[in-house]
Design a protein around this motif. Sequence first.
Motif, PDB file in Angstrom:
ATOM      1  N   ARG A 169      -3.039   4.163  -1.207  1.00 14.16           N
ATOM      2  CA  ARG A 169      -2.805   4.318   0.231  1.00 14.16           C
ATOM      3  C   ARG A 169      -4.064   4.000   1.034  1.00 14.16           C
ATOM      4  N   ARG A 170      -5.207   4.111   0.380  1.00 12.47           N
ATOM      5  CA  ARG A 170      -6.480   3.770   1.018  1.00 12.47           C
ATOM      6  C   ARG A 170      -6.925   2.351   0.645  1.00 12.47           C
ATOM      7  N   TRP A 224       0.826  -1.210   0.000  1.00  9.22           N
ATOM      8  CA  TRP A 224       0.000   0.000   0.000  1.00  9.22           C
ATOM      9  C   TRP A 224       0.857   1.257   0.000  1.00  9.22           C
ATOM     10  N   LYS A 225       2.150   1.117   0.266  1.00 11.78           N
ATOM     11  CA  LYS A 225       3.057   2.266   0.263  1.00 11.78           C
ATOM     12  C   LYS A 225       3.842   2.390  -1.043  1.00 11.78           C
ATOM     13  N   ASN A 277      -2.308   6.939  -6.681  1.00  8.49           N
ATOM     14  CA  ASN A 277      -1.500   6.564  -5.519  1.00  8.49           C
ATOM     15  C   ASN A 277      -2.229   6.880  -4.215  1.00  8.49           C
ATOM     16  N   GLU A 287       4.249   3.510  -4.898  1.00  2.33           N
ATOM     17  CA  GLU A 287       3.669   4.543  -5.745  1.00  2.33           C
ATOM     18  C   GLU A 287       4.171   4.401  -7.175  1.00  2.33           C
TER      19      GLU A 287
END
Length: 504
Positions: free
Chosen positions: A330-331, A189-190, A326, A192
């Motif tokens: 993150r969500r 999730w981190k 991105n 990009e």
Amino acid sequence: MSENGNIQIINTNSLTSPVEADNLYISRKNAYENLLPGIPEVTVFVVAYNRLEKTKRCVSSILKYTEGIDYELLLVDNGSEDETLEYFQSVPYPRKRIIRITKNLGSQYALNLAMRSFSGRYFVQVTNDVVVTKNWLSNLLCCMESDPQTGMVTPGSSNISNLQEIPLTFSSYEEMQEKAAAYNQSDPWKWEQRLRLITIVLVIKRELIEQIGMIDRGFYHDFSDDDFSVRVRRAGYKLMLCLDTFVHHDHDFRHGEDKDMQKFRCSLEKGRKNFFDKYHGLDSWDDMSDYEEYLICGFPNRKPLANPRILGVDTACGVPILQVKNGLRRRKTLSAGTAAFTSNAKYYCDLQTVCDEVFCDRIERLPDFLENRSFDYIVLGQPINAYSEIPRLLRSLLGALRPSGTLFLKLRNTQDVISYLTMMGRSYPLEEFATAITLVQFNQILQLLQVDSCNIFNIPHQMDVQSQEVLRTALQNSGLANDVSSAFNSLMTKEYAYCITKQG
């Protein structure tokens, strides 16, 4: 390989033919996995030109923190005048190779030499002023292997530009390693997706190097990363920044460490022009680095809907589109669809590298493109008062927005400090045309269109402190402003950013 008379014989009897796949990128991966048996998984490459203490710290960290990975260590002495070669010879690693270049012809010469001779499945470059950390390479490879279309990855870092910095604070190398060990937990999730990457650490696939070739040595010092990033994307691969991984860049680039600033600025100008010329009018800074901070500040806090769709309108090469994508990642939303509408054909090719669908035409044709399409997030890249028929454009964009969707746009402030100083007789380069419309007038248009939910952010002019004080003093002395602070803030606002939410 052997020679029989004038015939070169290459013995492939022990190799197997590659397995075809429906996906081009998987087919390439299969070809290299079957034709390169017995090679190390990774070649870790370090090039050094003097700076022996930094080189020692770099190599020592690689030896200590590269765990559980089969790797070759390729050490290149790029014409050093200190004891770099002797140090490389003393490095206690059995699977190492050393190359000595007698005269420094630039780091790109050494990098191309390494790219021609490395053995691994993946090529990893580590700049010799980088200190790597626990899990650094395993995390990067986890990202690389998660998607066959991912071609190049780099970690987050200290002392780096391009919004790649991770704000990890420490007062010693020991503390840095402790904090990095706690931080470096693989977390998809981190990750990009980016248009360009600054590569103090670079991980790239062997097949991609063979697709796009070596470093273009025409970019002798600067814009080489920008050029390589474009070539990776245009070959169909993704650039990924792994913000789940921190390494330390032991270089104070903000204050020009080890640089003659005049020569550095000259090199930047030449590199920027070279890039502009090579890509027929693309500007790496204006077209590929146009990050919009308000997209981060104003991103909706609500949980994203399933399979959201993103549209960028006149967003140059697509940075704002990726910012929204991105932000959704993150969500914990991965399956976002992306589309772009551009009124400038020079962006068409690069938009295709980051979008599922791209359309190029006059802005007047945007309603035709939006017909029978709907989106959860729409970004208008240019200020809305750079277009004619503002209400009509707004109505089209809002009409294509799904319930609870968000429209991001900017309004250029035509009553800013530039206008103020122009009236005082100063002359400035002519910016793109913008209709003179005040914040109050634009808000009235929104009310007429029944927009009742939006957040507004001020985007300030970049002005040094001394100039700001001169402006503030002029306002105070003029006696024209009832509220000097409010007038100053208004003049210092370059654009107003809107995050408009459509009611469900």
